[in-house]
Structures are given as structure tokens and as C-alpha cells.
Design a protein around this motif. Structure first.
Motif, mmCIF file in Angstrom:
data_model
loop_
_atom_site.group_PDB
_atom_site.id
_atom_site.type_symbol
_atom_site.label_atom_id
_atom_site.label_comp_id
_atom_site.label_asym_id
_atom_site.label_seq_id
_atom_site.Cartn_x
_atom_site.Cartn_y
_atom_site.Cartn_z
ATOM 1 N N ILE A 128 0.884 -1.292 0.038
ATOM 2 C CA ILE A 128 -0.120 -0.145 -0.037
ATOM 3 C C ILE A 128 0.886 1.340 0.089
ATOM 4 O O ILE A 128 1.771 1.304 0.735
ATOM 5 C CB ILE A 128 -0.950 -0.071 1.241
ATOM 6 N N LYS A 129 0.547 2.218 -0.901
ATOM 7 C CA LYS A 129 1.293 3.366 -1.079
ATOM 8 C C LYS A 129 0.720 4.287 -0.458
ATOM 9 O O LYS A 129 1.256 5.005 0.595
ATOM 10 C CB LYS A 129 1.327 3.814 -2.571
ATOM 11 N N GLU A 130 -0.627 4.811 -0.120
ATOM 12 C CA GLU A 130 -1.293 5.653 0.519
ATOM 13 C C GLU A 130 -2.770 5.228 0.783
ATOM 14 O O GLU A 130 -3.375 4.255 0.228
ATOM 15 C CB GLU A 130 -1.569 6.959 -0.392
ATOM 16 N N ILE A 131 -3.254 5.772 1.909
ATOM 17 C CA ILE A 131 -4.491 5.634 2.259
ATOM 18 C C ILE A 131 -5.395 6.845 2.619
ATOM 19 O O ILE A 131 -4.742 7.379 3.502
ATOM 20 C CB ILE A 131 -4.760 4.647 3.622
ATOM 21 N N HIS A 132 -6.402 7.055 1.985
ATOM 22 C CA HIS A 132 -6.947 8.390 2.356
ATOM 23 C C HIS A 132 -8.248 7.977 3.212
ATOM 24 O O HIS A 132 -8.898 7.033 2.790
ATOM 25 C CB HIS A 132 -7.381 9.011 0.880
ATOM 26 N N VAL A 133 -8.498 8.887 3.784
ATOM 27 C CA VAL A 133 -9.633 8.836 4.825
ATOM 28 C C VAL A 133 -10.636 9.985 4.831
ATOM 29 O O VAL A 133 -10.321 10.955 4.783
ATOM 30 C CB VAL A 133 -9.140 8.352 6.416
ATOM 31 N N PHE A 134 -11.902 9.639 5.201
ATOM 32 C CA PHE A 134 -12.776 10.793 5.590
ATOM 33 C C PHE A 134 -12.481 11.234 6.992
ATOM 34 O O PHE A 134 -12.224 10.320 7.743
ATOM 35 C CB PHE A 134 -14.176 10.269 5.309
ATOM 36 N N LYS A 135 -12.515 12.629 7.207
ATOM 37 C CA LYS A 135 -12.212 13.294 8.406
ATOM 38 C C LYS A 135 -13.400 12.885 9.336
ATOM 39 O O LYS A 135 -14.573 12.907 8.908
ATOM 40 C CB LYS A 135 -11.946 14.767 8.402
ATOM 41 N N GLY A 136 -13.372 12.595 10.581
ATOM 42 C CA GLY A 136 -14.297 12.382 11.693
ATOM 43 C C GLY A 136 -13.619 12.898 12.932
ATOM 44 O O GLY A 136 -12.486 13.444 13.314
ATOM 45 N N ASP A 137 -14.644 13.335 13.804
ATOM 46 C CA ASP A 137 -14.342 13.647 15.156
ATOM 47 C C ASP A 137 -13.640 12.790 15.908
ATOM 48 O O ASP A 137 -12.703 13.586 16.544
ATOM 49 C CB ASP A 137 -15.879 14.250 16.094
ATOM 50 N N LYS A 138 -13.712 11.493 15.714
ATOM 51 C CA LYS A 138 -12.837 10.889 16.648
ATOM 52 C C LYS A 138 -12.069 9.815 15.698
ATOM 53 O O LYS A 138 -12.688 9.747 14.453
ATOM 54 C CB LYS A 138 -13.543 10.208 17.680
ATOM 55 N N THR A 139 -10.883 9.214 16.233
ATOM 56 C CA THR A 139 -10.499 8.116 15.045
ATOM 57 C C THR A 139 -11.306 7.022 14.702
ATOM 58 O O THR A 139 -11.187 6.873 13.579
ATOM 59 C CB THR A 139 -9.341 7.596 16.065
ATOM 60 N N LYS A 140 -12.258 6.586 15.655
ATOM 61 C CA LYS A 140 -13.181 5.703 15.162
ATOM 62 C C LYS A 140 -14.086 5.979 14.403
ATOM 63 O O LYS A 140 -14.696 5.190 13.484
ATOM 64 C CB LYS A 140 -13.618 4.821 16.557
ATOM 65 N N ASP A 141 -14.145 7.330 14.057
ATOM 66 C CA ASP A 141 -15.425 7.678 12.990
ATOM 67 C C ASP A 141 -14.830 8.091 11.689
ATOM 68 O O ASP A 141 -15.735 8.315 10.783
ATOM 69 C CB ASP A 141 -15.784 9.207 13.710
ATOM 70 N N ARG A 142 -13.624 7.857 11.651
ATOM 71 C CA ARG A 142 -12.951 8.162 10.274
ATOM 72 C C ARG A 142 -13.328 6.619 9.430
ATOM 73 O O ARG A 142 -13.175 5.626 9.900
ATOM 74 C CB ARG A 142 -11.448 8.210 10.347
ATOM 75 N N GLN A 143 -13.402 6.963 8.198
ATOM 76 C CA GLN A 143 -13.712 5.736 7.296
ATOM 77 C C GLN A 143 -12.706 5.863 6.034
ATOM 78 O O GLN A 143 -12.588 7.001 5.629
ATOM 79 C CB GLN A 143 -15.022 5.819 6.532
ATOM 80 N N ILE A 144 -12.369 4.815 5.352
ATOM 81 C CA ILE A 144 -11.340 4.757 4.395
ATOM 82 C C ILE A 144 -12.363 5.304 3.211
ATOM 83 O O ILE A 144 -13.130 4.801 2.924
ATOM 84 C CB ILE A 144 -10.991 3.325 4.197
#
Length: 159
Positions: A128-144
Motif C-alpha cells: 500500500i502506497k497511501e490510504i485516504h480517509v474521511f475526516k471524523g471527530d474521533k479516530t473511530k469515526d474515520r472511514q477509508i
């Protein structure tokens, strides 16, 4: 899991063959060097034998025999080295590595679960070169959002 749907065998085989090539090239060069040394020693032995058999020369045979024994010892040592290098080359070129790669690719989840955490990290960094995630208020709220691989998924054949 995305990897479950992908045939990783061609990619892993290609990577392994590249690594094997890096390991095999010096072994082949060393094997060639030893083979040349063996040929040179045999030539030296033939020269000594010719001198021993030449009745026109009145040479002391003792130093010639000692020299011949020394060449034979060198020849034996080089033959042992060549045999060991040849064994290493045969092992590295054997189908065993292909079988291991195939098993790991076909049973990726089992393979992944059995390797150490540091090896898991190395493998994922390699794939894996990069992983882009959606921002979230908490770490567990983030999604790939998107995963960018170090290879093209178009090059992999789907199972």
C-alpha cells in the motif's frame, strides 16, 4: 476484505523472483569464479605432471610431487566450495519458493494471521502506497475513502 477477492500470486511471484535474482546473481558469479579457478589448477597440475614425465629433464621428483599434492588439495577445496554454491543455487531456484508463494497467496488471511506484527507492517507498507480517509471527530469515526497501492490492481487477475 479486499485482498480476499484478489489473486496475489502473480504479484508475489514477481516480487519474489526479483529478490531471488538479487540473491542468485552473486552466487552465479562466485560459481563462475570458482569454476575458472578449478580449470587453472587443473592446468597447473597438468604442467607439473608433464615436467615429471619429461625424461629429457633431470628434475628432482620430490618437489614436483609436493607441488602436485598441493594443487590437488587446492582442487579438492575448490570442488567442495563449488558443490556448496551449486546446492545453494539449486535450492533458491527450486519450485519450493513458488509453492510457498502460491500457498500464501491462496491462503492470504491465514498467512497474514501467522506472521509477526513487524512482518505485517512491512507487507502492508510494501503493498500500500497511501490510504485516504474521511475526516471524523474521533479516530473511530474515520472511514477509508481510497487506497492507493504500490501496484496496479488491473495487473492482478481476479479470483
Amino acid at each position: 476484505m479486499f485482498f480476499k477477492d484478489i489473486n496475489l500470486f502473480p504479484y508475489l511471484e514477481s516480487a519474489t523472483n526479483s529478490f531471488l535474482s538479487i540473491e542468485l546473481d552473486p552466487l552465479h558469479k562466485f560459481s563462475d569464479k570458482i569454476t575458472k579457478q578449478i580449470e587453472h589448477i587443473k592446468e597447473q597440475m597438468n604442467t607439473v605432471i608433464d615436467l615429471m614425465n619429461d625424461s629429457a629433464l633431470s628434475l628432482d621428483k620430490k618437489p614436483l610431487k609436493d607441488r602436485l599434492v598441493s594443487h590437488q588439495e587446492d582442487l579438492n577445496e575448490r570442488n567442495i566450495q563449488l558443490e556448496e554454491i551449486t546446492k545453494q543455487i539449486r535450492f533458491k531456484e527450486s519450485q519450493t519458493s513458488i509453492d510457498i508463494i502460491k500457498f500464501c497467496a491462496e491462503n492470504f488471511i491465514t498467512f497474514y494471521e501467522t506472521i509477526a506484527d513487524t512482518e505485517k507492517k512491512q507487507l502492508l507498507n510494501y503493498l500500500i502506497k497511501e490510504i485516504h480517509v474521511f475526516k471524523g471527530d474521533k479516530t473511530k469515526d474515520r472511514q477509508i475513502k481510497k487506497v492507493i497501492y504500490n501496484f496496479s490492481t488491473d495487473d492482478l487477475s481476479l479470483v
